[in-house]
Scaffold this motif. Structure first.
Motif, mmCIF file in Angstrom:
data_model
loop_
_atom_site.group_PDB
_atom_site.id
_atom_site.type_symbol
_atom_site.label_atom_id
_atom_site.label_comp_id
_atom_site.label_asym_id
_atom_site.label_seq_id
_atom_site.Cartn_x
_atom_site.Cartn_y
_atom_site.Cartn_z
ATOM 1 N N PRO A 23 0.814 -1.227 0.000
ATOM 2 C CA PRO A 23 0.000 0.000 0.000
ATOM 3 C C PRO A 23 0.841 1.267 0.000
ATOM 4 N N SER A 24 0.186 2.371 -0.338
ATOM 5 C CA SER A 24 0.858 3.674 -0.338
ATOM 6 C C SER A 24 -0.183 4.782 -0.346
ATOM 7 N N LEU A 25 0.123 5.879 0.286
ATOM 8 C CA LEU A 25 -0.647 7.116 0.112
ATOM 9 C C LEU A 25 0.236 8.159 -0.579
ATOM 10 N N ARG A 26 1.364 8.508 0.059
ATOM 11 C CA ARG A 26 2.224 9.572 -0.429
ATOM 12 C C ARG A 26 2.897 9.214 -1.760
ATOM 13 N N THR A 27 3.489 8.030 -1.837
ATOM 14 C CA THR A 27 4.294 7.678 -3.018
ATOM 15 C C THR A 27 3.434 7.653 -4.273
ATOM 16 N N ARG A 28 2.289 7.011 -4.165
ATOM 17 C CA ARG A 28 1.413 6.915 -5.329
ATOM 18 C C ARG A 28 0.901 8.289 -5.750
ATOM 19 N N HIS B 244 9.532 12.666 10.229
ATOM 20 C CA HIS B 244 9.207 11.248 10.069
ATOM 21 C C HIS B 244 8.687 11.088 8.649
ATOM 22 N N CYS B 245 8.908 9.918 8.061
ATOM 23 C CA CYS B 245 8.509 9.710 6.664
ATOM 24 C C CYS B 245 6.999 9.654 6.489
ATOM 25 N N LEU B 246 6.263 9.340 7.555
ATOM 26 C CA LEU B 246 4.821 9.082 7.516
ATOM 27 C C LEU B 246 4.542 7.821 6.676
ATOM 28 N N PRO B 247 3.539 7.017 7.004
ATOM 29 C CA PRO B 247 2.527 7.248 8.042
ATOM 30 C C PRO B 247 3.099 7.070 9.454
ATOM 31 N N ASN C 279 7.824 17.533 -0.230
ATOM 32 C CA ASN C 279 9.037 17.494 -1.054
ATOM 33 C C ASN C 279 9.203 16.180 -1.812
ATOM 34 N N ARG C 280 8.479 15.144 -1.402
ATOM 35 C CA ARG C 280 8.469 13.914 -2.213
ATOM 36 C C ARG C 280 8.069 14.250 -3.653
ATOM 37 N N LEU C 281 7.054 15.095 -3.784
ATOM 38 C CA LEU C 281 6.567 15.476 -5.114
ATOM 39 C C LEU C 281 7.688 16.102 -5.939
ATOM 40 N N VAL D 155 15.497 -0.110 0.897
ATOM 41 C CA VAL D 155 15.844 1.309 1.020
ATOM 42 C C VAL D 155 14.693 2.116 0.423
ATOM 43 N N HIS D 156 14.682 3.402 0.717
ATOM 44 C CA HIS D 156 13.615 4.279 0.202
ATOM 45 C C HIS D 156 14.287 5.562 -0.289
ATOM 46 N N PRO D 157 14.946 5.483 -1.453
ATOM 47 C CA PRO D 157 15.767 6.614 -1.897
ATOM 48 C C PRO D 157 14.982 7.885 -2.210
ATOM 49 N N CYS D 158 13.731 7.765 -2.637
ATOM 50 C CA CYS D 158 12.923 8.980 -2.878
ATOM 51 C C CYS D 158 12.688 9.714 -1.561
ATOM 52 N N GLN D 159 12.434 8.946 -0.488
ATOM 53 C CA GLN D 159 12.247 9.551 0.830
ATOM 54 C C GLN D 159 13.529 10.241 1.277
ATOM 55 N N GLU D 160 14.664 9.619 0.967
ATOM 56 C CA GLU D 160 15.961 10.219 1.344
ATOM 57 C C GLU D 160 16.109 11.614 0.762
ATOM 58 N N MET E 21 10.583 2.647 -5.375
ATOM 59 C CA MET E 21 9.567 3.351 -4.563
ATOM 60 C C MET E 21 9.479 2.760 -3.149
ATOM 61 N N GLU E 22 10.463 2.026 -2.745
ATOM 62 C CA GLU E 22 10.717 1.443 -1.415
ATOM 63 C C GLU E 22 10.801 -0.072 -1.487
ATOM 64 N N THR E 23 12.014 -0.520 -1.124
ATOM 65 C CA THR E 23 12.265 -1.955 -0.977
ATOM 66 C C THR E 23 12.937 -2.122 0.395
ATOM 67 N N LEU F 83 8.806 0.616 -8.873
ATOM 68 C CA LEU F 83 8.359 -0.563 -8.106
ATOM 69 C C LEU F 83 8.421 -0.295 -6.611
ATOM 70 N N ARG F 84 7.367 -0.677 -5.902
ATOM 71 C CA ARG F 84 7.396 -0.789 -4.434
ATOM 72 C C ARG F 84 7.266 -2.269 -4.099
ATOM 73 N N ALA F 85 8.267 -2.814 -3.439
ATOM 74 C CA ALA F 85 8.272 -4.236 -3.060
ATOM 75 C C ALA F 85 8.936 -4.364 -1.699
HETATM 76 N N1 CP Z 1 6.506 7.680 3.174
HETATM 77 C C1 CP Z 1 5.870 6.940 2.260
HETATM 78 O O1 CP Z 1 6.481 6.323 1.391
HETATM 79 O O2 CP Z 1 4.515 6.981 2.353
HETATM 80 P P1 CP Z 1 3.524 5.946 1.649
HETATM 81 O O3 CP Z 1 3.838 4.576 2.214
HETATM 82 O O4 CP Z 1 2.148 6.421 1.996
HETATM 83 O O5 CP Z 1 3.768 5.976 0.168
#
Ligand code: CP
Length: 332
Positions: A46-51, A289-292, A317-319, A145-150, A141-143, A109-111
Protein backbone atom coordinates in the motif's frame (compact mmCIF):
# COMPACT_ATOMS: atom_id res chain seq x y z
CA UNK A 1 21.31 3.50 -18.68
CA UNK A 2 21.09 4.67 -15.07
CA UNK A 3 18.42 3.43 -12.66
CA UNK A 4 17.38 5.02 -9.35
CA UNK A 5 17.54 1.96 -7.12
CA UNK A 6 19.66 3.28 -4.25
CA UNK A 7 21.51 6.53 -3.56
CA UNK A 8 24.57 4.37 -2.91
CA UNK A 9 24.91 4.20 -6.73
CA UNK A 10 24.71 8.01 -7.12
CA UNK A 11 27.51 10.47 -6.38
CA UNK A 12 27.08 13.42 -4.06
CA UNK A 13 27.30 15.74 -7.10
CA UNK A 14 24.54 13.84 -8.88
CA UNK A 15 22.34 13.97 -5.78
CA UNK A 16 23.02 17.71 -5.40
CA UNK A 17 21.92 18.19 -9.01
CA UNK A 18 18.68 16.34 -8.31
CA UNK A 19 18.05 18.51 -5.25
CA UNK A 20 18.76 21.72 -7.19
CA UNK A 21 16.36 20.64 -9.92
CA UNK A 22 13.75 19.77 -7.28
CA UNK A 23 14.10 23.26 -5.80
CA UNK A 24 13.49 24.77 -9.28
CA UNK A 25 10.46 22.53 -9.76
CA UNK A 26 9.06 23.63 -6.42
CA UNK A 27 9.09 27.23 -7.70
CA UNK A 28 7.76 26.30 -11.16
CA UNK A 29 5.68 23.11 -10.72
CA UNK A 30 3.89 22.94 -14.09
CA UNK A 31 6.11 22.13 -17.06
CA UNK A 32 5.77 20.34 -20.35
CA UNK A 33 9.10 18.50 -20.52
CA UNK A 34 7.64 14.98 -20.32
CA UNK A 35 4.74 15.39 -22.77
CA UNK A 36 4.09 12.00 -24.35
CA UNK A 37 6.16 10.19 -21.69
CA UNK A 38 4.85 7.64 -19.23
CA UNK A 39 5.70 5.78 -16.05
CA UNK A 40 4.35 2.36 -15.03
CA UNK A 41 4.14 2.08 -11.24
CA UNK A 42 4.01 -1.41 -9.74
CA UNK A 43 2.78 -1.48 -6.16
CA UNK A 44 3.15 -4.75 -4.26
CA UNK A 45 2.32 -2.86 -1.03
CA UNK A 46 0.00 0.00 0.00
CA UNK A 47 0.86 3.67 -0.34
CA UNK A 48 -0.65 7.12 0.11
CA UNK A 49 2.22 9.57 -0.43
CA UNK A 50 4.29 7.68 -3.02
CA UNK A 51 1.41 6.92 -5.33
CA UNK A 52 -0.16 10.37 -5.11
CA UNK A 53 3.08 12.28 -5.54
CA UNK A 54 4.34 10.21 -8.49
CA UNK A 55 0.99 10.29 -10.33
CA UNK A 56 0.55 13.99 -9.76
CA UNK A 57 4.20 14.74 -10.50
CA UNK A 58 4.10 12.98 -13.88
CA UNK A 59 0.90 14.85 -14.78
CA UNK A 60 2.45 18.18 -13.80
CA UNK A 61 5.31 17.45 -16.23
CA UNK A 62 2.92 16.65 -19.08
CA UNK A 63 3.16 12.83 -18.97
CA UNK A 64 0.98 10.05 -17.63
CA UNK A 65 1.36 7.54 -14.81
CA UNK A 66 -0.19 4.07 -14.83
CA UNK A 67 -0.66 2.32 -11.49
CA UNK A 68 -0.67 -1.47 -11.37
CA UNK A 69 -1.12 -3.66 -8.30
CA UNK A 70 0.09 -7.16 -9.23
CA UNK A 71 -2.10 -9.81 -7.60
CA UNK A 72 -5.01 -7.32 -7.38
CA UNK A 73 -5.64 -5.48 -10.64
CA UNK A 74 -2.73 -7.04 -12.56
CA UNK A 75 -1.44 -10.62 -12.76
CA UNK A 76 0.68 -11.84 -9.90
CA UNK A 77 4.40 -11.75 -10.70
CA UNK A 78 7.17 -14.31 -10.08
CA UNK A 79 10.58 -12.71 -9.46
CA UNK A 80 12.74 -15.81 -8.88
CA UNK A 81 15.01 -16.75 -11.82
CA UNK A 82 14.35 -20.28 -13.07
CA UNK A 83 11.23 -20.71 -10.91
CA UNK A 84 8.80 -23.53 -11.71
CA UNK A 85 5.71 -21.34 -11.78
CA UNK A 86 3.08 -23.64 -10.34
CA UNK A 87 2.09 -21.24 -7.52
CA UNK A 88 -0.07 -18.10 -7.53
CA UNK A 89 1.98 -15.95 -9.95
CA UNK A 90 0.77 -15.96 -13.57
CA UNK A 91 3.77 -14.31 -15.21
CA UNK A 92 7.48 -13.80 -14.72
CA UNK A 93 9.22 -10.47 -14.12
CA UNK A 94 11.15 -11.01 -17.37
CA UNK A 95 7.93 -10.65 -19.41
CA UNK A 96 6.47 -7.95 -17.12
CA UNK A 97 9.61 -5.84 -17.47
CA UNK A 98 9.87 -6.54 -21.20
CA UNK A 99 6.25 -5.61 -21.91
CA UNK A 100 6.19 -2.49 -19.74
CA UNK A 101 9.48 -1.37 -21.33
CA UNK A 102 7.77 -1.49 -24.73
CA UNK A 103 4.88 0.67 -23.50
CA UNK A 104 6.45 3.06 -20.97
CA UNK A 105 9.54 5.23 -20.53
CA UNK A 106 10.04 4.50 -16.82
CA UNK A 107 9.07 1.65 -14.49
CA UNK A 108 8.77 2.14 -10.73
CA UNK A 109 8.36 -0.56 -8.11
CA UNK A 110 7.40 -0.79 -4.43
CA UNK A 111 8.27 -4.24 -3.06
CA UNK A 112 8.68 -4.48 0.70
CA UNK A 113 10.78 -7.36 2.03
CA UNK A 114 8.90 -10.55 2.81
CA UNK A 115 9.88 -10.70 6.51
CA UNK A 116 10.86 -14.38 6.29
CA UNK A 117 14.64 -14.53 5.90
CA UNK A 118 16.76 -11.37 6.15
CA UNK A 119 19.70 -13.08 4.45
CA UNK A 120 17.46 -13.31 1.37
CA UNK A 121 15.71 -9.94 1.68
CA UNK A 122 18.94 -8.00 2.27
CA UNK A 123 19.95 -8.73 -1.36
CA UNK A 124 17.04 -6.60 -2.69
CA UNK A 125 16.62 -9.21 -5.43
CA UNK A 126 13.12 -8.20 -6.53
CA UNK A 127 13.96 -4.71 -7.76
CA UNK A 128 17.30 -5.90 -9.09
CA UNK A 129 15.45 -8.51 -11.19
CA UNK A 130 13.21 -5.78 -12.58
CA UNK A 131 16.23 -3.62 -13.42
CA UNK A 132 17.95 -6.60 -15.09
CA UNK A 133 15.05 -7.28 -17.46
CA UNK A 134 13.90 -3.68 -18.03
CA UNK A 135 15.17 -1.73 -21.03
CA UNK A 136 14.01 1.58 -19.49
CA UNK A 137 15.14 3.21 -16.22
CA UNK A 138 13.74 1.73 -13.01
CA UNK A 139 12.83 3.76 -9.90
CA UNK A 140 12.76 2.33 -6.38
CA UNK A 141 9.57 3.35 -4.56
CA UNK A 142 10.72 1.44 -1.42
CA UNK A 143 12.26 -1.95 -0.98
CA UNK A 144 14.98 -2.33 1.68
CA UNK A 145 15.84 1.31 1.02
CA UNK A 146 13.62 4.28 0.20
CA UNK A 147 15.77 6.61 -1.90
CA UNK A 148 12.92 8.98 -2.88
CA UNK A 149 12.25 9.55 0.83
CA UNK A 150 15.96 10.22 1.34
CA UNK A 151 15.97 13.04 -1.17
CA UNK A 152 12.79 14.55 0.30
CA UNK A 153 14.36 14.45 3.76
CA UNK A 154 17.57 16.11 2.56
CA UNK A 155 15.69 18.74 0.57
CA UNK A 156 13.71 19.60 3.71
CA UNK A 157 16.80 19.79 5.93
CA UNK A 158 18.58 22.06 3.46
CA UNK A 159 15.52 24.32 3.26
CA UNK A 160 15.26 24.59 7.05
CA UNK A 161 18.93 24.54 8.11
CA UNK A 162 20.74 26.03 5.11
CA UNK A 163 23.95 24.04 5.25
CA UNK A 164 23.73 20.56 6.74
CA UNK A 165 27.49 19.92 7.01
CA UNK A 166 28.30 18.73 10.55
CA UNK A 167 24.83 19.43 11.85
CA UNK A 168 23.87 16.76 14.38
CA UNK A 169 21.37 14.24 12.99
CA UNK A 170 19.72 11.74 15.34
CA UNK A 171 17.99 8.71 13.85
CA UNK A 172 15.97 7.25 16.70
CA UNK A 173 14.20 3.90 16.81
CA UNK A 174 10.66 4.31 18.12
CA UNK A 175 8.13 2.04 19.65
CA UNK A 176 5.49 0.47 17.34
CA UNK A 177 3.24 -2.54 17.97
CA UNK A 178 4.85 -4.67 15.28
CA UNK A 179 8.20 -5.02 13.52
CA UNK A 180 8.43 -2.76 10.45
CA UNK A 181 10.69 -2.52 7.41
CA UNK A 182 14.16 -1.08 8.01
CA UNK A 183 14.15 0.74 4.63
CA UNK A 184 13.62 4.32 5.80
CA UNK A 185 16.09 3.90 8.65
CA UNK A 186 18.72 2.48 6.28
CA UNK A 187 18.08 5.34 3.90
CA UNK A 188 18.27 8.02 6.59
CA UNK A 189 21.75 6.79 7.53
CA UNK A 190 22.88 6.78 3.89
CA UNK A 191 21.75 10.29 2.99
CA UNK A 192 22.69 12.05 6.24
CA UNK A 193 26.19 10.59 6.17
CA UNK A 194 26.65 11.28 2.46
CA UNK A 195 25.86 14.96 3.09
CA UNK A 196 28.41 15.33 5.89
CA UNK A 197 26.14 15.31 8.92
CA UNK A 198 27.21 14.05 12.34
CA UNK A 199 24.93 11.03 12.53
CA UNK A 200 23.83 9.16 15.64
CA UNK A 201 21.80 5.96 15.43
CA UNK A 202 19.84 5.53 18.68
CA UNK A 203 18.32 2.09 19.25
CA UNK A 204 17.38 0.26 22.46
CA UNK A 205 19.99 -2.49 22.25
CA UNK A 206 22.33 -4.29 19.83
CA UNK A 207 19.48 -6.39 18.39
CA UNK A 208 18.07 -3.22 16.83
CA UNK A 209 21.28 -2.31 14.99
CA UNK A 210 20.74 -1.94 11.23
CA UNK A 211 22.24 -4.27 8.65
CA UNK A 212 26.03 -4.01 8.45
CA UNK A 213 25.90 -3.05 4.75
CA UNK A 214 24.13 0.20 5.71
CA UNK A 215 26.04 0.95 8.90
CA UNK A 216 29.33 0.35 7.05
CA UNK A 217 28.24 2.55 4.16
CA UNK A 218 27.28 5.30 6.62
CA UNK A 219 30.69 5.08 8.29
CA UNK A 220 32.45 5.23 4.91
CA UNK A 221 30.31 8.12 3.62
CA UNK A 222 30.89 10.01 6.87
CA UNK A 223 34.65 9.62 6.46
CA UNK A 224 34.49 10.84 2.85
CA UNK A 225 32.18 13.79 3.61
CA UNK A 226 33.77 15.05 6.83
CA UNK A 227 30.82 13.91 8.95
CA UNK A 228 30.69 11.20 11.59
CA UNK A 229 28.68 8.12 12.53
CA UNK A 230 28.09 6.49 15.91
CA UNK A 231 25.59 4.14 17.57
CA UNK A 232 24.10 4.86 21.02
CA UNK A 233 21.60 3.19 23.34
CA UNK A 234 21.14 5.91 25.99
CA UNK A 235 18.19 8.17 25.18
CA UNK A 236 19.22 11.30 27.10
CA UNK A 237 22.80 11.25 25.80
CA UNK A 238 21.70 10.65 22.23
CA UNK A 239 19.16 13.53 22.17
CA UNK A 240 21.56 15.97 23.82
CA UNK A 241 22.21 19.04 21.62
CA UNK A 242 21.16 17.44 18.32
CA UNK A 243 19.84 19.61 15.44
CA UNK A 244 17.52 17.04 13.84
CA UNK A 245 15.49 14.18 15.32
CA UNK A 246 14.35 11.67 12.70
CA UNK A 247 12.13 8.88 13.99
CA UNK A 248 11.42 5.44 12.61
CA UNK A 249 10.46 2.07 14.00
CA UNK A 250 11.88 -1.18 12.65
CA UNK A 251 12.10 -4.85 13.51
CA UNK A 252 15.11 -6.42 15.26
CA UNK A 253 17.00 -8.23 12.51
CA UNK A 254 18.14 -11.20 14.68
CA UNK A 255 14.41 -11.99 15.16
CA UNK A 256 13.48 -11.45 11.51
CA UNK A 257 10.51 -13.63 10.55
CA UNK A 258 9.77 -14.43 14.22
CA UNK A 259 7.55 -11.50 15.32
CA UNK A 260 6.17 -13.29 18.39
CA UNK A 261 9.68 -13.72 19.80
CA UNK A 262 10.60 -10.15 18.92
CA UNK A 263 7.53 -8.90 20.82
CA UNK A 264 9.03 -10.01 24.12
CA UNK A 265 12.00 -7.77 23.42
CA UNK A 266 10.11 -4.87 21.87
CA UNK A 267 7.51 -4.41 24.59
CA UNK A 268 10.23 -3.22 27.01
CA UNK A 269 10.91 -0.14 24.90
CA UNK A 270 7.71 1.89 24.77
CA UNK A 271 9.75 4.70 26.34
CA UNK A 272 11.41 5.32 22.96
CA UNK A 273 8.35 7.29 21.76
CA UNK A 274 9.41 10.84 20.80
CA UNK A 275 7.91 13.35 23.25
CA UNK A 276 8.32 16.98 24.29
CA UNK A 277 10.64 16.07 27.20
CA UNK A 278 13.11 14.38 24.87
CA UNK A 279 12.88 17.20 22.32
CA UNK A 280 13.70 19.67 25.11
CA UNK A 281 17.14 18.03 25.41
CA UNK A 282 18.02 19.01 21.84
CA UNK A 283 19.46 22.12 20.24
CA UNK A 284 15.93 23.34 19.28
CA UNK A 285 15.92 20.43 16.84
CA UNK A 286 13.68 19.87 13.88
CA UNK A 287 11.60 16.71 14.08
CA UNK A 288 10.56 14.62 11.10
CA UNK A 289 9.21 11.25 10.07
CA UNK A 290 8.51 9.71 6.66
CA UNK A 291 4.82 9.08 7.52
CA UNK A 292 2.53 7.25 8.04
CA UNK A 293 2.93 7.72 11.80
CA UNK A 294 0.83 6.40 14.67
CA UNK A 295 0.30 9.41 16.95
CA UNK A 296 0.99 8.91 20.65
CA UNK A 297 2.71 5.62 19.81
CA UNK A 298 5.75 6.74 17.80
CA UNK A 299 5.52 10.47 18.64
CA UNK A 300 3.17 12.49 20.80
CA UNK A 301 0.52 14.90 19.53
CA UNK A 302 2.62 17.66 21.08
CA UNK A 303 5.63 16.77 18.91
CA UNK A 304 3.58 16.28 15.74
CA UNK A 305 1.74 19.61 16.23
CA UNK A 306 4.87 21.60 17.13
CA UNK A 307 6.39 24.23 14.84
CA UNK A 308 9.58 22.19 14.78
CA UNK A 309 7.80 19.22 13.14
CA UNK A 310 8.61 19.26 9.40
CA UNK A 311 7.04 15.92 8.44
CA UNK A 312 4.50 17.61 6.13
CA UNK A 313 7.26 19.62 4.43
CA UNK A 314 9.14 16.37 3.85
CA UNK A 315 5.99 14.73 2.46
CA UNK A 316 5.43 17.68 0.11
CA UNK A 317 9.04 17.49 -1.05
CA UNK A 318 8.47 13.91 -2.21
CA UNK A 319 6.57 15.48 -5.11
CA UNK A 320 9.38 17.82 -6.12
CA UNK A 321 12.27 15.35 -5.80
CA UNK A 322 10.44 12.62 -7.70
CA UNK A 323 9.75 15.00 -10.58
CA UNK A 324 13.48 15.77 -10.59
CA UNK A 325 14.30 12.05 -10.64
CA UNK A 326 11.94 11.38 -13.57
CA UNK A 327 13.30 14.34 -15.55
CA UNK A 328 16.89 13.32 -14.87
CA UNK A 329 16.38 9.66 -15.84
CA UNK A 330 14.70 10.79 -19.07
CA UNK A 331 17.61 13.00 -20.01
CA UNK A 332 16.47 16.44 -18.86
N1 CP B 1 6.51 7.68 3.17
C1 CP B 1 5.87 6.94 2.26
O1 CP B 1 6.48 6.32 1.39
O2 CP B 1 4.52 6.98 2.35
P1 CP B 1 3.52 5.95 1.65
O3 CP B 1 3.84 4.58 2.21
O4 CP B 1 2.15 6.42 2.00
O5 CP B 1 3.77 5.98 0.17
Amino acid sequence: MQHFLSTVDWTRDQLDSLLNLAADLKKEPIRDDLRGKSIAMLFLNPSLRTRTSFELGMQQLGGIAIVLQPGKDAWGVEFEPGAVMNGEAEEHISEVAGVLSRYCDLIALRAFPLFEDWEVDREDAVIRALARYSTVPVVNMETIVHPCQELALMMTLKEKLGTVQNRKFLLTWTWHPRPLNTAVANSALLIASKFGMDVTLLCPEEAYRLDSQFESAAAQFAEESGGSFRVMHDIDDAYSEVDVVYAKSWGALPYYGRPEEEWALRQKYRNFMVDETKMALTNNALFSHCLPLRRNVKATDGVMNADYCVALDEAENRLHVQKAIMLNLLGH
